[in-house]
Motif scaffolding. Structure first.
Motif, PDB file in Angstrom:
ATOM      1  N   LEU A  91       0.809  -1.229   0.000  1.00  0.00           N
ATOM      2  CA  LEU A  91       0.000   0.000   0.000  1.00  0.00           C
ATOM      3  C   LEU A  91       0.841   1.278   0.000  1.00  0.00           C
ATOM      4  O   LEU A  91       0.518   2.224  -0.740  1.00  0.00           O
ATOM      5  CB  LEU A  91      -0.966  -0.013   1.185  1.00  0.00           C
ATOM      6  N   PRO A  92       1.914   1.358   0.812  1.00  0.00           N
ATOM      7  CA  PRO A  92       2.731   2.583   0.746  1.00  0.00           C
ATOM      8  C   PRO A  92       3.303   2.829  -0.649  1.00  0.00           C
ATOM      9  O   PRO A  92       3.411   3.983  -1.084  1.00  0.00           O
ATOM     10  CB  PRO A  92       3.845   2.323   1.767  1.00  0.00           C
ATOM     11  N   PHE A  93       3.660   1.757  -1.348  1.00  0.00           N
ATOM     12  CA  PHE A  93       4.202   1.906  -2.698  1.00  0.00           C
ATOM     13  C   PHE A  93       3.110   2.344  -3.674  1.00  0.00           C
ATOM     14  O   PHE A  93       3.390   3.041  -4.656  1.00  0.00           O
ATOM     15  CB  PHE A  93       4.845   0.590  -3.149  1.00  0.00           C
ATOM     16  N   LEU A  94       1.888   1.948  -3.388  1.00  0.00           N
ATOM     17  CA  LEU A  94       0.758   2.419  -4.188  1.00  0.00           C
ATOM     18  C   LEU A  94       0.567   3.920  -3.996  1.00  0.00           C
ATOM     19  O   LEU A  94       0.281   4.651  -4.954  1.00  0.00           O
ATOM     20  CB  LEU A  94      -0.511   1.658  -3.799  1.00  0.00           C
ATOM     21  N   VAL A  95       0.733   4.380  -2.761  1.00  0.00           N
ATOM     22  CA  VAL A  95       0.631   5.814  -2.472  1.00  0.00           C
ATOM     23  C   VAL A  95       1.719   6.586  -3.224  1.00  0.00           C
ATOM     24  O   VAL A  95       1.461   7.653  -3.808  1.00  0.00           O
ATOM     25  CB  VAL A  95       0.741   6.081  -0.953  1.00  0.00           C
ATOM     26  N   ILE A  96       2.941   6.042  -3.219  1.00  0.00           N
ATOM     27  CA  ILE A  96       4.047   6.668  -3.953  1.00  0.00           C
ATOM     28  C   ILE A  96       3.722   6.722  -5.441  1.00  0.00           C
ATOM     29  O   ILE A  96       4.006   7.717  -6.127  1.00  0.00           O
ATOM     30  CB  ILE A  96       5.365   5.891  -3.732  1.00  0.00           C
ATOM     31  N   THR A  97       3.098   5.670  -5.946  1.00  0.00           N
ATOM     32  CA  THR A  97       2.720   5.632  -7.357  1.00  0.00           C
ATOM     33  C   THR A  97       1.705   6.716  -7.687  1.00  0.00           C
ATOM     34  O   THR A  97       1.797   7.379  -8.728  1.00  0.00           O
ATOM     35  CB  THR A  97       2.137   4.251  -7.716  1.00  0.00           C
ATOM     36  N   VAL A  98       0.729   6.893  -6.812  1.00  0.00           N
ATOM     37  CA  VAL A  98      -0.276   7.951  -7.010  1.00  0.00           C
ATOM     38  C   VAL A  98       0.406   9.314  -7.035  1.00  0.00           C
ATOM     39  O   VAL A  98       0.081  10.186  -7.860  1.00  0.00           O
ATOM     40  CB  VAL A  98      -1.359   7.888  -5.917  1.00  0.00           C
ATOM     41  N   LEU A  99       1.378   9.510  -6.139  1.00  0.00           N
ATOM     42  CA  LEU A  99       2.132  10.766  -6.100  1.00  0.00           C
ATOM     43  C   LEU A  99       2.899  10.960  -7.400  1.00  0.00           C
ATOM     44  O   LEU A  99       2.917  12.063  -7.975  1.00  0.00           O
ATOM     45  CB  LEU A  99       3.085  10.762  -4.909  1.00  0.00           C
ATOM     46  N   TYR A 100       3.530   9.886  -7.882  1.00  0.00           N
ATOM     47  CA  TYR A 100       4.263   9.960  -9.153  1.00  0.00           C
ATOM     48  C   TYR A 100       3.328  10.328 -10.305  1.00  0.00           C
ATOM     49  O   TYR A 100       3.665  11.172 -11.152  1.00  0.00           O
ATOM     50  CB  TYR A 100       4.943   8.619  -9.444  1.00  0.00           C
ATOM     51  N   ILE A 101       2.166   9.692 -10.348  1.00  0.00           N
ATOM     52  CA  ILE A 101       1.193   9.977 -11.413  1.00  0.00           C
ATOM     53  C   ILE A 101       0.756  11.447 -11.364  1.00  0.00           C
ATOM     54  O   ILE A 101       0.620  12.101 -12.403  1.00  0.00           O
ATOM     55  CB  ILE A 101      -0.027   9.046 -11.304  1.00  0.00           C
ATOM     56  N   ALA A 102       0.566  11.963 -10.152  1.00  0.00           N
ATOM     57  CA  ALA A 102       0.190  13.375 -10.004  1.00  0.00           C
ATOM     58  C   ALA A 102       1.297  14.282 -10.536  1.00  0.00           C
ATOM     59  O   ALA A 102       1.014  15.269 -11.234  1.00  0.00           O
ATOM     60  CB  ALA A 102      -0.100  13.676  -8.540  1.00  0.00           C
ATOM     61  N   ILE A 103       2.558  13.949 -10.228  1.00  0.00           N
ATOM     62  CA  ILE A 103       3.688  14.735 -10.725  1.00  0.00           C
ATOM     63  C   ILE A 103       3.755  14.662 -12.241  1.00  0.00           C
ATOM     64  O   ILE A 103       3.946  15.672 -12.930  1.00  0.00           O
ATOM     65  CB  ILE A 103       5.006  14.239 -10.105  1.00  0.00           C
ATOM     66  N   ARG A 104       3.549  13.472 -12.747  1.00  0.00           N
ATOM     67  CA  ARG A 104       3.605  13.289 -14.205  1.00  0.00           C
ATOM     68  C   ARG A 104       2.490  14.040 -14.913  1.00  0.00           C
ATOM     69  O   ARG A 104       2.720  14.706 -15.926  1.00  0.00           O
ATOM     70  CB  ARG A 104       3.529  11.798 -14.538  1.00  0.00           C
ATOM     71  N   LEU A 105       1.282  13.932 -14.379  1.00  0.00           N
ATOM     72  CA  LEU A 105       0.154  14.647 -14.976  1.00  0.00           C
ATOM     73  C   LEU A 105       0.392  16.151 -14.961  1.00  0.00           C
ATOM     74  O   LEU A 105       0.081  16.857 -15.931  1.00  0.00           O
ATOM     75  CB  LEU A 105      -1.140  14.307 -14.231  1.00  0.00           C
ATOM     76  N   GLY A 106       0.941  16.642 -13.843  1.00  0.00           N
ATOM     77  CA  GLY A 106       1.209  18.073 -13.740  1.00  0.00           C
ATOM     78  C   GLY A 106       2.312  18.530 -14.673  1.00  0.00           C
ATOM     79  O   GLY A 106       2.342  19.698 -15.083  1.00  0.00           O
ATOM     80  N   SER A 107       3.205  17.623 -15.037  1.00  0.00           N
ATOM     81  CA  SER A 107       4.348  17.989 -15.872  1.00  0.00           C
ATOM     82  C   SER A 107       4.072  17.787 -17.362  1.00  0.00           C
ATOM     83  O   SER A 107       4.280  18.693 -18.176  1.00  0.00           O
ATOM     84  CB  SER A 107       5.587  17.181 -15.467  1.00  0.00           C
ATOM     85  N   VAL A 108       3.614  16.588 -17.722  1.00  0.00           N
ATOM     86  CA  VAL A 108       3.468  16.283 -19.159  1.00  0.00           C
ATOM     87  C   VAL A 108       2.148  15.599 -19.511  1.00  0.00           C
ATOM     88  O   VAL A 108       1.875  15.364 -20.687  1.00  0.00           O
ATOM     89  CB  VAL A 108       4.639  15.400 -19.658  1.00  0.00           C
ATOM     90  N   GLY A 109       1.354  15.218 -18.525  1.00  0.00           N
ATOM     91  CA  GLY A 109       0.123  14.496 -18.830  1.00  0.00           C
ATOM     92  C   GLY A 109       0.396  13.060 -19.223  1.00  0.00           C
ATOM     93  O   GLY A 109       1.494  12.535 -19.032  1.00  0.00           O
ATOM     94  N   PHE A 110      -0.617  12.407 -19.791  1.00  0.00           N
ATOM     95  CA  PHE A 110      -0.463  11.047 -20.299  1.00  0.00           C
ATOM     96  C   PHE A 110      -0.865  11.018 -21.762  1.00  0.00           C
ATOM     97  O   PHE A 110      -1.736  11.766 -22.198  1.00  0.00           O
ATOM     98  CB  PHE A 110      -1.344  10.057 -19.520  1.00  0.00           C
ATOM     99  N   SER A 111      -0.221  10.145 -22.521  1.00  0.00           N
ATOM    100  CA  SER A 111      -0.559  10.013 -23.935  1.00  0.00           C
ATOM    101  C   SER A 111      -1.928   9.367 -24.077  1.00  0.00           C
ATOM    102  O   SER A 111      -2.190   8.315 -23.506  1.00  0.00           O
ATOM    103  CB  SER A 111       0.497   9.164 -24.644  1.00  0.00           C
TER     104      SER A 111
END
Length: 465
Positions: free
Chosen positions: A238-258
């Protein structure tokens, strides 16, 4: 355990193994890739490094690298639009390392190749330590053979010899470190280890998004090796899932998703295929990955459109691939229930492969040698288990088992060395790479185009001289 003379193998013998095993691995990693140090830039190095204006800004460009698609600068330099990228490649960490190198050394391929080799050597050391201490406790030989098979696999030539391949090296390196501190936390319960494990996982994601497979791998590790019950194993992820959500938020804020469909055949090899043809070909490609793991020859720098003719579900090789992978999934589940260590090898092979299979998302190519880098660790683990198991069936004496296993490993080293030395030299520059690989993948549009371009440039040089 007894020695050849009947005396028990002492703790000092085991301690010496802990010293010379990693020393051998580090030396072999250096030896196999020492002839890349004087290579030049080649292939994707120009797209991601040489023609990246953000990298050429050194420290000043790090902010843009952390908030942009990896290809943004290159696309802009060619007159393209950033909107065409669709946030497809957010892998800033390796690019940041290139910017730091540029700040101190400018364009210096020797330094970049050296860093790649050093990171690969560090991976060998940390991987052996992780396996020896946590995966194969008190089985140093098994940890050694697994690491050895991994570092000598010829499929890794692209990852190390192509400077751009550093994203793969860093991704796995940070995953190894994340696992190391995950094990430390579960045994000692200190918060520092827990936080370091999360930090290294985030760094792995920032190196390359394929590290997402780690979330599914953690419960398996917890259940099989740490011996947690099923509920505890899933909670551990679960903590790694939380980190993943944080990463996705950073990615979306930076470049989005294809999200859009790429309409160029060079970046969408299945553009002209029907839906059944596309899926059948993707399944066939998975079988070709297995072929390359066992027989890594011939190798090519790219496997985009027309490398493989489109297949359908009546093709015998597509059917074979379906049967083999279905069997691997069934066996991995069966062994996982039994908490067999072989299940970890199977899952470590299957999980990363799923992310590069084109099943989940289009990756812009049918396959790539660099893309099997993480999965090859699972393959190496299974091969090592097979070698040790075979020696145990043949010999009862512990020393005989050890020497027989090491002899098999030595044979693998010799075969790999013959492929490595020649293949590393092909990566000297784009000219040597494309003019060689055009014979390996003669129907490949991109390689043919690049080979022709390289030959024309050489012709122009000759005329100028």
């Amino acid at each position: 355990m007894k020695s050849k003379r009947g005396k028990p193998i002492t703790a000092s013998d085991e301690k010496s193994s802990k010293i010379y095993y990693p020393a051998i691995l580090i030396f072999i990693a250096l030896f196999f890739y020492s002839n890349t140090l004087f290579n030049e830039y080649a292939f994707d190095d120009f797209t991601y490094i040489v023609d990246n204006s953000y990298i050429q800004q050194g420290f000043s460009g790090i902010g843009k690298l952390m908030s942009s698609d990896a290809l943004e600068s290159y696309i802009k330099s060619k007159g393209g639009s950033v909107n065409d990228l669709g946030g497809g490649r957010y892998r800033p960490l390796s690019l940041v390392s290139f910017a730091i190198e540029y700040q101190f050394f400018k364009e210096n391929p020797f330094i970049s190749h050296l860093v790649n080799v050093l990171l690969y050597m560090l991976t060998a050391f940390l991987l052996f330590r992780l396996l020896a201490i946590h995966f194969f406790r008190k089985q140093l030989l098994l940890a050694f053979i697994t690491t050895l098979i991994f570092i000598i696999h010829p499929l890794h030539t692209e990852v190390v010899a192509n400077i751009k391949g550093r994203d793969e090296i860093m991704s796995l390196l940070f995953m190894v470190l994340s696992l190391e501190y995950f094990f430390r936390y579960t045994s000692m319960g200190r918060v520092k280890e827990k936080i370091l494990s999360w930090i290294f996982f985030m760094l792995a994601l920032l190196s390359k998004e394929y590290a997402l497979f780690f979330i599914g791998f953690i419960p398996a590790i917890s259940y099989v090796i740490i011996k947690m019950n099923r509920r505890q194993a899933f909670v551990s992820a679960l903590p790694f899932l939380v980190i993943t959500v944080l990463y996705i938020a950073i990615r979306l804020g930076s470049v989005g998703f294809s999200t859009g469909t790429v309409l160029t055949i060079t970046n969408n090899p299945y553009l002209l295929a029907s839906v059944p043809q596309a899926w059948a070909t993707k399944i066939f490609v998975l079988l070709y990955y297995i072929k390359l793991l066992f027989v890594p020859f011939p190798l090519a720098c790219d496997y985009s459109y027309n490398t493989f003719p489109y297949r359908d579900f009546t093709d015998i090789w597509v059917i074979a691939s379906l049967l083999i992978y279905s069997s691997l999934i069934i066996v991995s589940v069966y062994l996982l229930k039994k908490r067999d260590i072989a299940s970890i090898g199977l899952l470590l092979f299957l999980f990363p492969l799923f992310f590069v299979s084109n099943f989940l998302m289009d990756i812009g190519a049918t396959m790539g040698e660099r893309l099997i880098y993480h999965s090859s660790l699972g393959f190496a683990m299974l091969v090592a288990l097979g070698m040790v198991g075979l020696s145990s069936r043949i010999f009862s004496n512990e020393l005989s088992k050890k020497y027989f296993t090491l002899a098999l490993a030595a044979i693998c080293c010799l075969i790999s060395a013959m492929i490595f030395i020649r293949r590393n030299s092909r990566w000297k520059n784009s000219f040597t790479l494309f003019t060689h690989d055009v014979d390996v993948v003669p129907k490949h549009i991109l390689v043919n185009n690049n080979a022709a371009s390289m030959l024309l440039k050489e012709l122009d040089k000759d005329e100028d001289d």
